[in-house]
Design a protein around this motif. Sequence first.
Motif, PDB file in Angstrom:
ATOM      1  N   UNK A 189      24.878  28.839 106.311  1.00  0.00           N
ATOM      2  CA  UNK A 189      25.281  29.040 104.924  1.00  0.00           C
ATOM      3  C   UNK A 189      24.024  29.005 104.066  1.00  0.00           C
ATOM      4  N   UNK A 190      23.937  29.942 103.138  1.00  0.00           N
ATOM      5  CA  UNK A 190      22.838  29.970 102.177  1.00  0.00           C
ATOM      6  C   UNK A 190      23.451  29.965 100.779  1.00  0.00           C
ATOM      7  N   UNK A 191      23.107  28.970  99.992  1.00  0.00           N
ATOM      8  CA  UNK A 191      23.565  28.853  98.602  1.00  0.00           C
ATOM      9  C   UNK A 191      22.591  29.620  97.726  1.00  0.00           C
ATOM     10  N   UNK A 192      23.123  30.449  96.835  1.00  0.00           N
ATOM     11  CA  UNK A 192      22.269  31.247  95.958  1.00  0.00           C
ATOM     12  C   UNK A 192      22.140  30.588  94.599  1.00  0.00           C
ATOM     13  N   UNK A 193      20.892  30.317  94.196  1.00  0.00           N
ATOM     14  CA  UNK A 193      20.589  29.818  92.862  1.00  0.00           C
ATOM     15  C   UNK A 193      20.106  31.026  92.066  1.00  0.00           C
ATOM     16  N   UNK A 194      21.010  31.633  91.297  1.00  0.00           N
ATOM     17  CA  UNK A 194      20.686  32.870  90.585  1.00  0.00           C
ATOM     18  C   UNK A 194      19.581  32.657  89.548  1.00  0.00           C
ATOM     19  N   UNK A 195      19.576  31.513  88.874  1.00  0.00           N
ATOM     20  CA  UNK A 195      18.563  31.264  87.840  1.00  0.00           C
ATOM     21  C   UNK A 195      17.160  31.254  88.434  1.00  0.00           C
ATOM     22  N   UNK A 196      17.020  30.679  89.624  1.00  0.00           N
ATOM     23  CA  UNK A 196      15.708  30.623  90.288  1.00  0.00           C
ATOM     24  C   UNK A 196      15.520  31.782  91.261  1.00  0.00           C
ATOM     25  N   UNK A 197      16.570  32.566  91.487  1.00  0.00           N
ATOM     26  CA  UNK A 197      16.570  33.658  92.470  1.00  0.00           C
ATOM     27  C   UNK A 197      16.119  33.144  93.840  1.00  0.00           C
ATOM     28  N   UNK A 198      16.753  32.036  94.274  1.00  0.00           N
ATOM     29  CA  UNK A 198      16.430  31.416  95.559  1.00  0.00           C
ATOM     30  C   UNK A 198      17.686  31.192  96.383  1.00  0.00           C
ATOM     31  N   UNK A 199      17.538  31.297  97.683  1.00  0.00           N
ATOM     32  CA  UNK A 199      18.587  30.949  98.628  1.00  0.00           C
ATOM     33  C   UNK A 199      18.155  29.677  99.341  1.00  0.00           C
ATOM     34  N   UNK A 210      32.662  33.838  91.025  1.00  0.00           N
ATOM     35  CA  UNK A 210      31.238  34.131  90.849  1.00  0.00           C
ATOM     36  C   UNK A 210      30.513  33.997  92.187  1.00  0.00           C
ATOM     37  N   UNK A 211      29.417  34.744  92.385  1.00  0.00           N
ATOM     38  CA  UNK A 211      28.667  34.629  93.644  1.00  0.00           C
ATOM     39  C   UNK A 211      28.242  33.183  93.922  1.00  0.00           C
ATOM     40  N   UNK A 212      28.541  32.710  95.125  1.00  0.00           N
ATOM     41  CA  UNK A 212      28.132  31.371  95.558  1.00  0.00           C
ATOM     42  C   UNK A 212      26.935  31.452  96.505  1.00  0.00           C
ATOM     43  N   UNK A 213      26.992  32.413  97.425  1.00  0.00           N
ATOM     44  CA  UNK A 213      25.947  32.538  98.432  1.00  0.00           C
ATOM     45  C   UNK A 213      26.445  33.400  99.577  1.00  0.00           C
ATOM     46  N   UNK A 214      25.996  33.068 100.778  1.00  0.00           N
ATOM     47  CA  UNK A 214      26.382  33.878 101.927  1.00  0.00           C
ATOM     48  C   UNK A 214      26.658  33.014 103.133  1.00  0.00           C
ATOM     49  N   UNK A 215      27.412  33.601 104.056  1.00  0.00           N
ATOM     50  CA  UNK A 215      27.829  32.950 105.294  1.00  0.00           C
ATOM     51  C   UNK A 215      27.454  33.918 106.405  1.00  0.00           C
ATOM     52  N   UNK A 216      26.629  33.471 107.335  1.00  0.00           N
ATOM     53  CA  UNK A 216      26.141  34.362 108.374  1.00  0.00           C
ATOM     54  C   UNK A 216      26.433  33.873 109.774  1.00  0.00           C
ATOM     55  N   UNK A 217      26.542  34.819 110.675  1.00  0.00           N
ATOM     56  CA  UNK A 217      26.688  34.579 112.108  1.00  0.00           C
ATOM     57  C   UNK A 217      25.610  35.399 112.788  1.00  0.00           C
TER      58      UNK A 217
END
Length: 194
Positions: A57-67, A145-152
């Motif tokens: 799981x990667x949480x997206x911080x839109x203000x900092x443009x960081x995962x 709203x966008x939270x982040x991503x979930x990957x396999x």
Amino acid sequence: MAEVDGPNGPPGCWPEFADARFGLFLRYWAERRTGLAMPRRAIDPTILKPCLPHVYLMRYDAAADLFVCTLSGEKINEAWGTSLMHKTPQQFMAAPAAARAQRIYRRIVTEPAVHVGHRHRGAAGETAAKAADRLVVPLCDDAGRPWGLFGLSLYHFNPVTEAEVAPHIGPEVTYYPCKDLPRDPPPASLPPRG
């Protein structure tokens, strides 16, 4: 075309996979979508048990443009040679790979789109890279709203000879814009397209 701009899959179709874990993961996400993404709170590890060693799981911080990684399964950590927990891609990837991953992740979350990464071992003469097949889906918060991503990611490598090699983050991808996906979830087993 930028290297993260892989082709879009056919509209109205789900991606197809040979490995059943990808099918389980995609169907789970598709059944729990609210709009174009699945809420983060909808993740139930008991249903995704066969996938758990391979997820992140990667949480997206839109203000900092960081995962920032908030969960990494044991096979993900093994492939990267370290726990990814609480790290940004810039902290565990080489700079060019981290920049590429940032662009990929941003597209998944902001478009939003399902990302299918295809196994790649490098061109002839290149240093061997850990090969992986990937499926990455967007997540949202309870308000949509966008939270982040979930990957396999299923990595394919020799743990003896390639243990120190960084996984390859390559351009061999297909995107499925969420707005173009079928409303109904994919069937439990997708027949090959003819």
